[in-house]
Design an enzyme around this catalytic site. Sequence first.
Site, PDB file in Angstrom:
ATOM      1  N   LEU A 173     -11.885  47.610  38.905  1.00  0.00           N
ATOM      2  CA  LEU A 173     -10.626  48.185  38.431  1.00  0.00           C
ATOM      3  C   LEU A 173     -10.103  49.136  39.499  1.00  0.00           C
ATOM      4  O   LEU A 173     -10.868  49.928  40.059  1.00  0.00           O
ATOM      5  CB  LEU A 173     -10.834  48.960  37.123  1.00  0.00           C
ATOM      6  CG  LEU A 173     -10.924  48.158  35.820  1.00  0.00           C
ATOM      7  CD1 LEU A 173     -11.308  49.078  34.669  1.00  0.00           C
ATOM      8  CD2 LEU A 173      -9.608  47.455  35.510  1.00  0.00           C
ATOM      9  N   ASP A 174      -8.802  49.066  39.797  1.00  0.00           N
ATOM     10  CA  ASP A 174      -8.206  49.996  40.751  1.00  0.00           C
ATOM     11  C   ASP A 174      -8.359  51.430  40.251  1.00  0.00           C
ATOM     12  O   ASP A 174      -8.457  51.661  39.037  1.00  0.00           O
ATOM     13  CB  ASP A 174      -6.724  49.684  40.944  1.00  0.00           C
ATOM     14  CG  ASP A 174      -6.491  48.415  41.756  1.00  0.00           C
ATOM     15  OD1 ASP A 174      -7.431  47.988  42.447  1.00  0.00           O
ATOM     16  OD2 ASP A 174      -5.374  47.868  41.690  1.00  0.00           O
TER      17      ASP A 174
END
Length: 252
Positions: free
Chosen positions: A68-69
């Site tokens: 996940l960013d």
Amino acid sequence: MGESNFWELSEASTNLGFGCTPRERSLDELLSAGVVLIDKPRGPSSHQLAAWARETLGITRLGHGGTLDPFATGLLTLMCGKATRLTEIALKGDKRYVGVMRFGRDVANDELADTLSQLNGVIYNVPPLESAVKIQVRTRTIHSLRMLESDEDSRIAAFEASCSAGTYIRTLAKDIGLMLDTKCELSELHRDRTGPFDQTMACTMQQLTDAAFLHREHGDDSALVKLIAPVEALLSDLPSLTVKDGAAAALS
């Protein structure tokens, strides 16, 4: 009296030498092959959160399945010990996201809904420049893409996307902007499902910290064992077979 026509059934038991039911495993066993589902907050990267969890749990081997960013939130699968061997399975699971897009012009609800409907199915999805993978054109599947609500005055819209693994939602938002002939930025993104896991199964970083503290300082494992799922949780989508003790040796 004549012979009975009924069988008397008794509950089966198993020799602990063949193991126990997954939820009866000790904390040490879970840490050597278990899964922790974290509700990732906005800010840290997936690698940073995995490093924090590794230190918090006091183990040397821990990885994550599905990056996940830093700006994104939601489900991050952490695999402890031998469970890291199943990383590929965790990575291949379908994902579901809820996000917010901001547009460069006013976009009517019916125009946006029509655009989103055109993106259901197999699409081209190119990783963004800031991603850690090789930039190349590849296809991904959008199982469902729909608008949840919008505010035309503020030029923002919330959406839900169910997709195959490896789909870059940031790229998807950019493509939506190209189709609408306007700029489209992804301002918020939350993953609420990955593979067989959903949001209700996740714990926060604070909950994991508190449970680890109780174990380390007070010898109380009760909270921590509830936050670590057995490795079989990663395989819950696959067919399973239960055998008697007498057949276990033949399968090994």
